[in-house]
Design a protein around this motif. Structure first.
Motif, PDB file in Angstrom:
ATOM      1  N   GLU A  36       0.666  -1.108   0.151  1.00 36.62           N
ATOM      2  CA  GLU A  36      -0.066  -0.028   0.062  1.00 36.62           C
ATOM      3  C   GLU A  36       0.902   1.198  -0.111  1.00 36.62           C
ATOM      4  O   GLU A  36       1.564   1.433   0.685  1.00 36.62           O
ATOM      5  CB  GLU A  36      -0.883  -0.131   1.163  1.00 36.62           C
ATOM      6  CG  GLU A  36      -1.801   1.243   1.111  1.00 36.62           C
ATOM      7  CD  GLU A  36      -3.178   1.324   2.322  1.00 36.62           C
ATOM      8  OE1 GLU A  36      -3.550   2.385   2.323  1.00 36.62           O
ATOM      9  OE2 GLU A  36      -3.039   0.015   2.830  1.00 36.62           O
ATOM     10  N   THR A  37       0.840   2.058  -1.042  1.00 36.59           N
ATOM     11  CA  THR A  37       1.653   3.263  -1.041  1.00 36.59           C
ATOM     12  C   THR A  37       0.807   4.547  -1.068  1.00 36.59           C
ATOM     13  O   THR A  37      -0.453   4.498  -1.626  1.00 36.59           O
ATOM     14  CB  THR A  37       2.397   3.314  -2.434  1.00 36.59           C
ATOM     15  OG1 THR A  37       1.549   2.890  -3.697  1.00 36.59           O
ATOM     16  CG2 THR A  37       3.429   1.808  -2.547  1.00 36.59           C
ATOM     17  N   ASN A  38       1.273   5.317  -0.427  1.00 38.03           N
ATOM     18  CA  ASN A  38       0.830   6.640  -0.269  1.00 38.03           C
ATOM     19  C   ASN A  38       1.734   7.727  -0.324  1.00 38.03           C
ATOM     20  O   ASN A  38       2.879   7.577  -0.394  1.00 38.03           O
ATOM     21  CB  ASN A  38      -0.171   6.789   0.781  1.00 38.03           C
ATOM     22  CG  ASN A  38       0.542   6.176   2.216  1.00 38.03           C
ATOM     23  OD1 ASN A  38       1.543   6.812   2.455  1.00 38.03           O
ATOM     24  ND2 ASN A  38       0.014   5.476   2.984  1.00 38.03           N
ATOM     25  N   MET A  39       1.238   9.202   0.091  1.00 39.10           N
ATOM     26  CA  MET A  39       2.123  10.197   0.109  1.00 39.10           C
ATOM     27  C   MET A  39       3.247  10.074   1.068  1.00 39.10           C
ATOM     28  O   MET A  39       4.405  10.440   1.028  1.00 39.10           O
ATOM     29  CB  MET A  39       1.355  11.299   0.289  1.00 39.10           C
ATOM     30  CG  MET A  39       0.445  12.079  -0.668  1.00 39.10           C
ATOM     31  SD  MET A  39       1.564  12.513  -2.094  1.00 39.10           S
ATOM     32  CE  MET A  39       2.219  14.109  -1.310  1.00 39.10           C
ATOM     33  N   ARG A  40       3.031   9.194   2.402  1.00 40.93           N
ATOM     34  CA  ARG A  40       3.821   9.027   3.415  1.00 40.93           C
ATOM     35  C   ARG A  40       4.532   7.814   3.326  1.00 40.93           C
ATOM     36  O   ARG A  40       5.743   7.803   3.780  1.00 40.93           O
ATOM     37  CB  ARG A  40       3.031   8.765   5.067  1.00 40.93           C
ATOM     38  CG  ARG A  40       2.037  10.158   5.191  1.00 40.93           C
ATOM     39  CD  ARG A  40       2.820  11.208   5.386  1.00 40.93           C
ATOM     40  NE  ARG A  40       1.895  12.628   5.428  1.00 40.93           N
ATOM     41  CZ  ARG A  40       2.082  13.485   4.931  1.00 40.93           C
ATOM     42  NH1 ARG A  40       3.102  13.769   4.305  1.00 40.93           N
ATOM     43  NH2 ARG A  40       1.381  14.448   4.901  1.00 40.93           N
ATOM     44  N   ARG A  41       4.398   6.927   2.422  1.00 48.18           N
ATOM     45  CA  ARG A  41       5.288   5.854   2.176  1.00 48.18           C
ATOM     46  C   ARG A  41       4.921   5.473   0.657  1.00 48.18           C
ATOM     47  O   ARG A  41       4.334   4.359   0.130  1.00 48.18           O
ATOM     48  CB  ARG A  41       4.606   4.922   2.879  1.00 48.18           C
ATOM     49  CG  ARG A  41       5.724   3.412   2.970  1.00 48.18           C
ATOM     50  CD  ARG A  41       5.300   2.639   4.155  1.00 48.18           C
ATOM     51  NE  ARG A  41       6.048   1.373   3.911  1.00 48.18           N
ATOM     52  CZ  ARG A  41       7.350   1.128   4.437  1.00 48.18           C
ATOM     53  NH1 ARG A  41       7.714   2.509   5.155  1.00 48.18           N
ATOM     54  NH2 ARG A  41       8.152   0.115   4.369  1.00 48.18           N
ATOM     55  N   PRO A  42       5.596   6.158  -0.286  1.00 45.81           N
ATOM     56  CA  PRO A  42       5.559   6.039  -1.606  1.00 45.81           C
ATOM     57  C   PRO A  42       6.368   4.918  -2.049  1.00 45.81           C
ATOM     58  O   PRO A  42       7.189   4.516  -1.639  1.00 45.81           O
ATOM     59  CB  PRO A  42       6.098   7.238  -2.469  1.00 45.81           C
ATOM     60  CG  PRO A  42       7.142   7.748  -1.306  1.00 45.81           C
ATOM     61  CD  PRO A  42       6.453   7.315   0.008  1.00 45.81           C
ATOM     62  N   LEU A 178       5.827  23.906  -0.873  1.00 48.24           N
ATOM     63  CA  LEU A 178       6.064  22.691  -1.008  1.00 48.24           C
ATOM     64  C   LEU A 178       4.887  22.051   0.027  1.00 48.24           C
ATOM     65  O   LEU A 178       4.268  21.080  -0.398  1.00 48.24           O
ATOM     66  CB  LEU A 178       7.385  22.412  -0.274  1.00 48.24           C
ATOM     67  CG  LEU A 178       7.570  20.856   0.208  1.00 48.24           C
ATOM     68  CD1 LEU A 178       7.909  19.837  -1.010  1.00 48.24           C
ATOM     69  CD2 LEU A 178       8.516  20.759   1.378  1.00 48.24           C
ATOM     70  N   ARG A 179       4.604  22.993   0.981  1.00 47.94           N
ATOM     71  CA  ARG A 179       3.602  22.209   2.100  1.00 47.94           C
ATOM     72  C   ARG A 179       2.117  22.406   1.438  1.00 47.94           C
ATOM     73  O   ARG A 179       1.373  21.645   1.384  1.00 47.94           O
ATOM     74  CB  ARG A 179       3.621  23.409   3.247  1.00 47.94           C
ATOM     75  CG  ARG A 179       2.583  22.796   4.154  1.00 47.94           C
ATOM     76  CD  ARG A 179       2.545  23.958   5.669  1.00 47.94           C
ATOM     77  NE  ARG A 179       2.380  25.015   5.069  1.00 47.94           N
ATOM     78  CZ  ARG A 179       1.975  26.101   6.002  1.00 47.94           C
ATOM     79  NH1 ARG A 179       2.303  25.914   7.203  1.00 47.94           N
ATOM     80  NH2 ARG A 179       1.874  27.302   5.594  1.00 47.94           N
ATOM     81  N   THR A 180       2.011  23.598   0.561  1.00 48.09           N
ATOM     82  CA  THR A 180       0.709  23.546  -0.067  1.00 48.09           C
ATOM     83  C   THR A 180       0.348  22.693  -1.227  1.00 48.09           C
ATOM     84  O   THR A 180      -0.524  22.006  -1.383  1.00 48.09           O
ATOM     85  CB  THR A 180       0.616  24.936  -0.898  1.00 48.09           C
ATOM     86  OG1 THR A 180       0.755  26.013   0.144  1.00 48.09           O
ATOM     87  CG2 THR A 180      -0.556  25.167  -1.588  1.00 48.09           C
ATOM     88  N   ILE A 181       1.456  22.248  -2.035  1.00 48.10           N
ATOM     89  CA  ILE A 181       1.619  21.242  -2.994  1.00 48.10           C
ATOM     90  C   ILE A 181       1.318  19.977  -2.607  1.00 48.10           C
ATOM     91  O   ILE A 181       0.395  19.018  -2.967  1.00 48.10           O
ATOM     92  CB  ILE A 181       2.748  21.351  -4.081  1.00 48.10           C
ATOM     93  CG1 ILE A 181       2.747  22.763  -4.586  1.00 48.10           C
ATOM     94  CG2 ILE A 181       2.626  20.092  -5.071  1.00 48.10           C
ATOM     95  CD1 ILE A 181       1.483  23.154  -5.469  1.00 48.10           C
ATOM     96  N   SER A 182       2.075  19.616  -1.339  1.00 45.56           N
ATOM     97  CA  SER A 182       2.127  18.304  -0.784  1.00 45.56           C
ATOM     98  C   SER A 182       0.627  18.118  -0.376  1.00 45.56           C
ATOM     99  O   SER A 182       0.441  17.107  -0.297  1.00 45.56           O
ATOM    100  CB  SER A 182       3.374  18.137   0.358  1.00 45.56           C
ATOM    101  OG  SER A 182       4.557  18.023  -0.241  1.00 45.56           O
ATOM    102  N   GLY A 183       0.237  19.146   0.347  1.00 49.68           N
ATOM    103  CA  GLY A 183      -1.406  18.955   0.960  1.00 49.68           C
ATOM    104  C   GLY A 183      -2.269  18.729  -0.102  1.00 49.68           C
ATOM    105  O   GLY A 183      -2.996  17.866   0.243  1.00 49.68           O
ATOM    106  N   ALA A 184      -1.925  19.341  -1.231  1.00 46.54           N
ATOM    107  CA  ALA A 184      -2.969  19.291  -2.411  1.00 46.54           C
ATOM    108  C   ALA A 184      -2.895  17.744  -2.730  1.00 46.54           C
ATOM    109  O   ALA A 184      -4.051  17.153  -3.210  1.00 46.54           O
ATOM    110  CB  ALA A 184      -2.724  20.229  -3.279  1.00 46.54           C
ATOM    111  N   LEU A 185      -1.768  17.453  -2.979  1.00 42.54           N
ATOM    112  CA  LEU A 185      -1.466  16.023  -3.485  1.00 42.54           C
ATOM    113  C   LEU A 185      -1.967  14.931  -2.558  1.00 42.54           C
ATOM    114  O   LEU A 185      -2.792  13.748  -3.081  1.00 42.54           O
ATOM    115  CB  LEU A 185       0.034  15.703  -3.889  1.00 42.54           C
ATOM    116  CG  LEU A 185       0.538  16.545  -5.081  1.00 42.54           C
ATOM    117  CD1 LEU A 185       1.972  16.037  -5.302  1.00 42.54           C
ATOM    118  CD2 LEU A 185      -0.157  16.266  -6.338  1.00 42.54           C
ATOM    119  N   ASP A 186      -1.852  15.082  -1.279  1.00 48.10           N
ATOM    120  CA  ASP A 186      -2.307  14.247  -0.459  1.00 48.10           C
ATOM    121  C   ASP A 186      -3.723  14.090  -0.352  1.00 48.10           C
ATOM    122  O   ASP A 186      -4.410  13.202  -0.078  1.00 48.10           O
ATOM    123  CB  ASP A 186      -1.824  14.555   1.160  1.00 48.10           C
ATOM    124  CG  ASP A 186      -1.667  13.394   2.012  1.00 48.10           C
ATOM    125  OD1 ASP A 186      -1.682  12.227   1.649  1.00 48.10           O
ATOM    126  OD2 ASP A 186      -1.340  13.461   3.406  1.00 48.10           O
TER     127      ASP A 186
END
Length: 718
Positions: A36-42, A178-186
């Protein structure tokens, strides 16, 4: 996993994947299906700079389509040009499927508002810039306009993924973005019914080596570290040319790589920064020594490119077009000034064919002789064009307008310059590109044989500097023979340090040791060497250690005999009676010898010897020895008579002989460091000051783990 599906089979036949590539593609999809992959564990697809990562993830996506995935979303860096390049590359690779109405590729900003069920049933690939408006449009397409797509299985691919590199801070703006884009992707990922997340990068250090937590300054939110769920390595073919060539092979005297680097005077970079007629006048572009490196770079590019075209024509092949990059500053005003300089050089060379033919001929001959030496090093003596034929081709190319100077410093300009493959278009046989950030954002520049670089790596992130290295990639050996890389010695040494850092971490990743295969050390306020977190490492003070690494001072002259003989005699006394055979010496006495040597050497501009790092490295390695703790092997060599410069006029970088003292040092340095002490005669006719001196070479033990060490103090910054 379906390994013989339609999409993958078609792509494999079309691209003729070799066995390592097939294994890599299958490994990626196997792990995505299993983990299982996600933003925290790609998932992580790890490759080298310009080594074929895009080709690999495109193949992996095709295999994913055979295994239950219906949608691919490829996130690119935030430029229109790179999004266009990625879109065109995907369209090119998937052309067979597109023509059969089995798959469609869209830039997310150009998705039609009236896709019908016939189209929605196809495999869909969206290219999305990592910026606010693109991600908002993606959300609208998936969750509002065509909500059925959100129910399908999606593979999210983050191309050129990084948080930050070890040893550097992002700016406040970068951190916010970075924070904005990461949050949007998440948020996007969490709203999709079924999705997998794959990151693609050549600079993954922060993803593996982050501290356990991180606080943004302007927020109480804690950044949760990204740690890959799995890592698949992109196979690197033999044709790939990277840092090993430019920074390791280059140290072998007489090798092809030893001819590539040419030094720039730091003062020249100041002249290249902005117009100042007190320093340099454009009308003197052909004669002024103030821009001698730039003029030589342009001439060697012209001569080298035409020599290769002559060779290809002689072999009956089509004539390639060649490119050259000038990349020193971000400011557009600087690019405009550099454009004027480059055009003035080309124009004055052209006019000089009639007005100063002897001067132009001499300049062309100097470039020709330099390139002929490197062609010989590549064993191309049989087909080196004659000087007369090259002189004719250069004269014709100048008069025929075959040399284009192109400024690339805006989105509009770079879009106009892209060809149908999304690469920078080479409109003429020889093109000189001048620009800044847009030239280091992943845009492909083919047949690059010249790189004039002046960005100071100490001011940017390590991953950014590596992305600047446009000379990395797939290169024909004959093209390498006419390739030149121009920068200051200081920048070159910093880039070399970055390469060593990169190589150590890459080696650890490849051996599966990224969870603990690299030791991070730091000297504390008391001079003791202690373990530290990777985010404490400051690159400007970094020493990378690995088995059998050589450490030695370079680019120096000695002091006058009257000034240094006291220190030299002090070393003589310490070695007296033990000048012939290797012996073990207490670390404190070995350090005293290095201190004495430091008193005898003075360094040319651009060169320095971090004596403290040398000393503390030797002490650390000695302290780690189980067999001879607190000792160092000394290998003395007397009555040496090496020259200060080699045949190309460069500082000698290998005073030790591989089959002699280096071989002996490697035999002895199992878990104890070896210090080779070469007593040079220092004769005037060899370029020295007629004063004997000692040249030290430290060899690390064969058991040395990959180690990143800094003598810089902890500033509390990443």
């Amino acid at each position: 996993m379906n390994r013989k599906g339609y999409f993958y089979k078609t792509m494999a036949e079309q691209n003729q994947y070799d066995l390592p590539t097939k294994h890599a593609l299958k490994d990626v999809i196997h792990n995505l299906l299993r983990e299982e992959t996600n933003m925290r564990r790609p998932g992580m697809l790890l490759g080298k700079i310009q080594s074929g990562k895009t080709r690999t993830f495109i193949g992996a996506l095709a295999l994913a389509f055979d295994n239950g995935y219906d949608i691919g979303v490829v996130f690119t860096k935030g430029t229109k040009a790179l999004a266009r390049q990625t879109t065109q590359r995907l369209e090119e690779e998937y052309r067979t499927f597109i023509e059969r109405d089995e798959l469609q590729v869209f830039d997310i900003m150009n998705v039609p508002e009236n896709l019908v069920p016939y189209e929605l049933k196809q495999k869909l690939v969206f290219v999305v810039k990592k910026e606010k408006h693109n991600i908002e449009r993606l959300n609208k397409v998936l969750f509002e306009r065509y909500p059925s797509l959100a129910e399908k299985r999606a593979l999210l691919i983050d191309d050129e993924a990084d948080f930050a590199s070890v040893g550097f801070e992002k700016t406040e703006r970068e951190t916010y973005d970075l924070r904005t884009i990461s949050g949007a992707l998440d948020d996007l990922r969490s709203r999709l019914s079924r999705s997998s997340f794959l990151q693609v990068t050549a600079t993954p250090y922060s993803l593996y080596l982050q501290p356990e937590n991180y606080h943004f300054k302007e927020s109480e939110k804690m950044f949760k570290p990204v740690r890959p769920g799995f890592t698949t390595l992109v196979p690197v073919p033999d044709e790939y040319v990277g840092g090993e060539f430019y920074f390791e092979e280059s140290e072998q005297e007489g090798s092809l790589a030893s001819f590539v680097y040419e030094s720039i005077d730091p003062e020249e970079l100041l002249i290249m920064k902005k117009e100042d007629r007190r320093r340099f006048k454009l009308e003197q572009a052909l004669t002024s020594q103030k821009i001698s490196s730039m003029r030589r770079a342009i001439l060697q590019f012209i001569v080298g490119g035409l020599m290769r075209r002559i060779q290809e024509r002689t072999e009956g092949r089509s004539l390639p077009k060649y490119s050259f990059i000038i990349h020193t500053e971000m400011k557009k005003s600087t690019h405009e000034w550099q454009e004027q300089i480059a055009r003035s050089v080309v124009e004055q060379l052209t006019m000089g064919l009639e007005e100063s033919p002897q001067l132009v001929r001499e300049e062309i001959q100097l470039a020709y002789e330099s390139l002929r030496q490197s062609l010989r090093a590549e064993h191309c003596s049989d087909d080196i064009p004659s000087f007369q034929s090259v002189l004719y081709e250069v004269s014709y190319a100048l008069q025929d307008g075959q040399i284009l100077v192109a400024k690339v410093n805006s989105e509009g300009q770079i879009e106009e310059l892209l060809n149908e493959k999304g690469e920078l278009k080479l409109r003429t046989p020889l093109t000189i590109f001048i620009g800044g950030q847009l030239l280091d954002r992943g845009i492909t520049i083919s047949n690059l044989i010249g790189f004039y670089y002046g960005r100071n790596p100490r001011k940017v992130q390590q991953d950014t500097v590596l992305q600047h290295s446009r000379m990395y990639g797939f290169r024909a050996r004959k093209d390498l023979a006419v390739t030149r890389f121009y920068t200051t010695r200081e920048i070159y040494e910093t880039m070399k340090r970055i390469h060593e850092f990169d190589r150590s971490l890459q080696d650890a990743f490849e051996s599966g040791g990224h969870d603990g295969g690299v030791v991070f050390l730091q000297a504390d306020t008391n001079g003791k060497i202690v373990p530290c977190s990777p985010n404490k490492i400051m690159l400007s003070k970094t020493t990378t250690l690995k088995p059998w690494k050589r450490m030695l001072p370079l680019g120096f002259q000695t002091g006058y005999k009257t000034h240094i003989q006291k220190s030299v005699k002090a070393i003589d006394r310490l070695l007296q009676g033990r000048e012939k055979e290797p012996f073990l010496l207490d670390i404190e006495l070995a350090k005293k010898i290095i201190q004495y040597i430091g008193e005898t050497l003075t360094f040319n501009e651009g060169y320095e010897w971090d004596k403290e790092a040398f000393l503390s490295t030797m002490q650390y390695l000695s302290s780690q020895s189980e067999e001879h703790k607190g000792k160092v092997w000394i290998i003395p060599r007397m009555n040496r008579d090496i020259a200060r410069f080699d045949e190309q006029g460069r500082f000698i970088s290998a005073p030790d002989t591989p089959t002699g003292e280096v071989g002996q040092a490697r035999t002895l340095a199992v878990d104890t460091p070896a210090l080779i002490l070469l007593r040079e005669n220092g004769r005037k006719e060899k370029g020295w000051m007629d004063a004997a001196f000692y040249w030290p070479v430290l060899i690390t033990p064969s058991t040395t783990p990959s180690t990143i060490y800094t003598s810089g103090m902890d500033t509390g910054k990443g």
